[in-house]
Motif scaffolding. Structure first.
Motif, mmCIF file in Angstrom:
data_model
loop_
_atom_site.group_PDB
_atom_site.id
_atom_site.type_symbol
_atom_site.label_atom_id
_atom_site.label_comp_id
_atom_site.label_asym_id
_atom_site.label_seq_id
_atom_site.Cartn_x
_atom_site.Cartn_y
_atom_site.Cartn_z
ATOM 1 N N UNK A 36 0.858 -1.175 0.000
ATOM 2 C CA UNK A 36 0.000 0.000 0.000
ATOM 3 C C UNK A 36 0.903 1.238 0.000
ATOM 4 N N UNK A 37 0.754 2.056 -1.040
ATOM 5 C CA UNK A 37 1.519 3.304 -1.175
ATOM 6 C C UNK A 37 0.657 4.467 -0.712
ATOM 7 N N UNK A 38 1.186 5.262 0.215
ATOM 8 C CA UNK A 38 0.446 6.377 0.809
ATOM 9 C C UNK A 38 1.235 7.667 0.659
ATOM 10 N N UNK A 39 0.571 8.803 0.892
ATOM 11 C CA UNK A 39 1.339 10.039 0.973
ATOM 12 C C UNK A 39 1.960 10.130 2.373
ATOM 13 N N UNK A 44 2.190 8.927 8.195
ATOM 14 C CA UNK A 44 2.489 9.389 9.557
ATOM 15 C C UNK A 44 1.282 9.235 10.483
ATOM 16 N N UNK A 45 0.084 9.527 9.975
ATOM 17 C CA UNK A 45 -1.132 9.373 10.786
ATOM 18 C C UNK A 45 -1.370 7.905 11.162
ATOM 19 N N UNK A 46 -1.125 7.008 10.229
ATOM 20 C CA UNK A 46 -1.261 5.572 10.534
ATOM 21 C C UNK A 46 -0.221 5.169 11.577
ATOM 22 N N UNK A 47 1.013 5.566 11.355
ATOM 23 C CA UNK A 47 2.119 5.202 12.263
ATOM 24 C C UNK A 47 1.867 5.665 13.687
ATOM 25 N N UNK A 48 1.280 6.851 13.827
ATOM 26 C CA UNK A 48 1.034 7.401 15.157
ATOM 27 C C UNK A 48 -0.375 7.095 15.674
ATOM 28 N N UNK A 49 -1.115 6.270 14.944
ATOM 29 C CA UNK A 49 -2.480 5.872 15.305
ATOM 30 C C UNK A 49 -3.399 7.080 15.495
ATOM 31 N N UNK A 52 -8.707 9.244 12.210
ATOM 32 C CA UNK A 52 -9.960 9.488 12.932
ATOM 33 C C UNK A 52 -10.821 8.233 13.089
ATOM 34 N N UNK A 53 -10.806 7.354 12.102
ATOM 35 C CA UNK A 53 -11.647 6.152 12.165
ATOM 36 C C UNK A 53 -11.159 5.126 13.188
ATOM 37 N N UNK A 54 -9.911 5.228 13.630
ATOM 38 C CA UNK A 54 -9.400 4.286 14.625
ATOM 39 C C UNK A 54 -8.072 3.685 14.205
ATOM 40 N N UNK A 135 -8.466 11.177 3.999
ATOM 41 C CA UNK A 135 -7.301 12.064 4.038
ATOM 42 C C UNK A 135 -6.352 11.866 2.864
ATOM 43 N N UNK A 136 -6.533 10.778 2.091
ATOM 44 C CA UNK A 136 -5.621 10.500 0.976
ATOM 45 C C UNK A 136 -6.376 9.780 -0.132
#
Length: 164
Positions: A36-39, A44-49, A52-54, A135-136
Protein backbone atom coordinates in the motif's frame (compact mmCIF):
# COMPACT_ATOMS: atom_id res chain seq x y z
CA UNK A 1 6.32 -27.00 -22.98
CA UNK A 2 3.28 -29.13 -22.20
CA UNK A 3 -0.08 -27.43 -22.07
CA UNK A 4 -1.82 -27.89 -18.73
CA UNK A 5 -5.59 -28.27 -18.82
CA UNK A 6 -7.55 -25.80 -16.71
CA UNK A 7 -8.82 -27.84 -13.76
CA UNK A 8 -11.91 -25.68 -13.22
CA UNK A 9 -13.30 -26.38 -16.70
CA UNK A 10 -14.97 -29.62 -17.76
CA UNK A 11 -14.66 -31.24 -21.20
CA UNK A 12 -17.32 -28.87 -22.59
CA UNK A 13 -15.56 -25.79 -21.18
CA UNK A 14 -18.08 -25.25 -18.38
CA UNK A 15 -16.85 -24.03 -15.00
CA UNK A 16 -17.09 -26.47 -12.09
CA UNK A 17 -15.69 -26.95 -8.62
CA UNK A 18 -12.86 -29.49 -8.68
CA UNK A 19 -13.53 -32.76 -6.83
CA UNK A 20 -10.78 -33.11 -4.20
CA UNK A 21 -12.30 -36.12 -2.42
CA UNK A 22 -9.50 -38.51 -3.41
CA UNK A 23 -6.63 -36.10 -2.72
CA UNK A 24 -4.29 -36.74 0.18
CA UNK A 25 -4.81 -34.71 3.36
CA UNK A 26 -1.56 -32.82 3.93
CA UNK A 27 -0.44 -29.74 5.80
CA UNK A 28 -0.80 -26.80 3.43
CA UNK A 29 0.59 -23.32 3.91
CA UNK A 30 0.50 -20.23 1.71
CA UNK A 31 2.06 -16.80 2.19
CA UNK A 32 1.02 -13.75 0.17
CA UNK A 33 1.76 -10.03 0.17
CA UNK A 34 0.31 -6.74 -0.96
CA UNK A 35 1.78 -3.24 -0.86
CA UNK A 36 0.00 0.00 0.00
CA UNK A 37 1.52 3.30 -1.18
CA UNK A 38 0.45 6.38 0.81
CA UNK A 39 1.34 10.04 0.97
CA UNK A 40 3.63 11.17 3.80
CA UNK A 41 0.83 12.67 5.91
CA UNK A 42 -1.33 9.54 5.78
CA UNK A 43 1.62 7.27 6.51
CA UNK A 44 2.49 9.39 9.56
CA UNK A 45 -1.13 9.37 10.79
CA UNK A 46 -1.26 5.57 10.53
CA UNK A 47 2.12 5.20 12.26
CA UNK A 48 1.03 7.40 15.16
CA UNK A 49 -2.48 5.87 15.31
CA UNK A 50 -4.11 9.24 14.66
CA UNK A 51 -6.51 8.31 11.84
CA UNK A 52 -9.96 9.49 12.93
CA UNK A 53 -11.65 6.15 12.17
CA UNK A 54 -9.40 4.29 14.63
CA UNK A 55 -6.42 1.94 14.62
CA UNK A 56 -5.96 1.27 10.90
CA UNK A 57 -3.62 -1.70 11.16
CA UNK A 58 -5.59 -3.46 13.90
CA UNK A 59 -8.76 -3.11 11.83
CA UNK A 60 -6.99 -4.23 8.64
CA UNK A 61 -5.60 -7.29 10.45
CA UNK A 62 -9.07 -8.39 11.58
CA UNK A 63 -10.48 -7.71 8.09
CA UNK A 64 -7.75 -9.83 6.49
CA UNK A 65 -8.33 -12.72 8.87
CA UNK A 66 -12.08 -12.55 8.33
CA UNK A 67 -11.61 -12.41 4.55
CA UNK A 68 -9.49 -15.56 4.51
CA UNK A 69 -12.23 -17.37 6.41
CA UNK A 70 -14.84 -16.17 3.87
CA UNK A 71 -12.82 -16.74 0.70
CA UNK A 72 -15.17 -19.38 -0.72
CA UNK A 73 -18.05 -16.88 -0.38
CA UNK A 74 -16.14 -14.39 -2.52
CA UNK A 75 -14.48 -16.56 -5.18
CA UNK A 76 -17.03 -18.84 -6.85
CA UNK A 77 -15.05 -22.07 -7.35
CA UNK A 78 -13.05 -22.04 -4.11
CA UNK A 79 -13.68 -24.83 -1.64
CA UNK A 80 -14.81 -23.82 1.85
CA UNK A 81 -11.82 -24.61 4.05
CA UNK A 82 -11.37 -25.23 7.76
CA UNK A 83 -8.37 -22.97 8.25
CA UNK A 84 -6.27 -23.72 11.32
CA UNK A 85 -4.16 -20.54 11.20
CA UNK A 86 -4.47 -17.12 9.61
CA UNK A 87 -1.88 -14.46 10.31
CA UNK A 88 -1.77 -10.92 8.90
CA UNK A 89 1.25 -8.71 9.61
CA UNK A 90 2.43 -5.28 8.50
CA UNK A 91 5.84 -3.77 7.77
CA UNK A 92 5.98 0.01 7.72
CA UNK A 93 8.49 1.53 5.29
CA UNK A 94 8.82 5.20 6.31
CA UNK A 95 11.30 6.18 3.57
CA UNK A 96 8.86 5.25 0.80
CA UNK A 97 5.56 5.80 2.73
CA UNK A 98 4.57 2.22 2.00
CA UNK A 99 3.04 -0.55 4.06
CA UNK A 100 3.73 -4.17 3.22
CA UNK A 101 0.90 -6.52 4.14
CA UNK A 102 1.85 -10.18 4.58
CA UNK A 103 -0.63 -12.97 5.18
CA UNK A 104 -0.15 -16.61 6.06
CA UNK A 105 -2.86 -19.26 5.87
CA UNK A 106 -2.53 -22.86 7.05
CA UNK A 107 -4.58 -26.04 7.32
CA UNK A 108 -4.49 -29.80 7.07
CA UNK A 109 -6.62 -30.56 4.06
CA UNK A 110 -7.09 -31.74 0.49
CA UNK A 111 -6.65 -28.43 -1.33
CA UNK A 112 -4.33 -25.45 -1.09
CA UNK A 113 -4.78 -22.16 0.72
CA UNK A 114 -3.26 -19.81 -1.85
CA UNK A 115 -6.52 -18.01 -2.57
CA UNK A 116 -7.18 -17.53 1.14
CA UNK A 117 -3.75 -15.97 1.65
CA UNK A 118 -4.16 -13.71 -1.39
CA UNK A 119 -7.64 -12.70 -0.24
CA UNK A 120 -6.39 -11.90 3.26
CA UNK A 121 -3.58 -9.67 1.94
CA UNK A 122 -5.92 -7.96 -0.54
CA UNK A 123 -8.71 -7.23 1.92
CA UNK A 124 -6.27 -6.00 4.57
CA UNK A 125 -4.86 -3.58 1.98
CA UNK A 126 -8.36 -2.51 0.93
CA UNK A 127 -9.23 -1.88 4.57
CA UNK A 128 -6.21 0.40 4.92
CA UNK A 129 -7.52 2.26 1.87
CA UNK A 130 -11.05 2.47 3.27
CA UNK A 131 -9.94 3.81 6.62
CA UNK A 132 -7.64 6.43 5.07
CA UNK A 133 -9.50 7.56 1.95
CA UNK A 134 -10.84 10.69 3.68
CA UNK A 135 -7.30 12.06 4.04
CA UNK A 136 -5.62 10.50 0.98
CA UNK A 137 -7.48 9.92 -2.30
CA UNK A 138 -4.28 8.84 -4.06
CA UNK A 139 -3.58 5.62 -2.15
CA UNK A 140 -2.27 2.87 -4.44
CA UNK A 141 -2.57 -0.85 -3.73
CA UNK A 142 -0.04 -2.82 -5.75
CA UNK A 143 1.96 -5.99 -6.19
CA UNK A 144 -0.42 -8.45 -4.59
CA UNK A 145 1.16 -11.85 -5.12
CA UNK A 146 1.77 -15.31 -3.76
CA UNK A 147 5.20 -15.61 -2.13
CA UNK A 148 5.25 -19.23 -1.06
CA UNK A 149 3.12 -22.35 -0.87
CA UNK A 150 3.72 -25.82 0.46
CA UNK A 151 1.83 -29.07 0.75
CA UNK A 152 -0.08 -31.27 -1.60
CA UNK A 153 1.07 -33.10 -4.71
CA UNK A 154 2.88 -30.11 -6.18
CA UNK A 155 4.99 -29.71 -3.03
CA UNK A 156 6.87 -26.55 -2.14
CA UNK A 157 6.94 -23.42 -4.32
CA UNK A 158 8.77 -20.18 -3.60
CA UNK A 159 8.62 -17.00 -5.66
CA UNK A 160 11.80 -16.43 -7.65
CA UNK A 161 14.42 -14.26 -5.99
CA UNK A 162 13.59 -15.14 -2.38
CA UNK A 163 15.07 -17.57 0.10
CA UNK A 164 13.11 -19.82 2.45
Amino acid sequence: MSQQRFTHLDEQGHAHMVDVTEKQVTERVAIAESWVQLNQETFDLISSREIEKGDVLATARIAGIQAAKRCSDLIPLCHPLALTKVKVEFELHPDSHRIRVESLCKLAGRTGVEMEALTAASIAALTIYDMCKAVDKGIVIESTRLLEKSGGKSGHWLVAGTTP
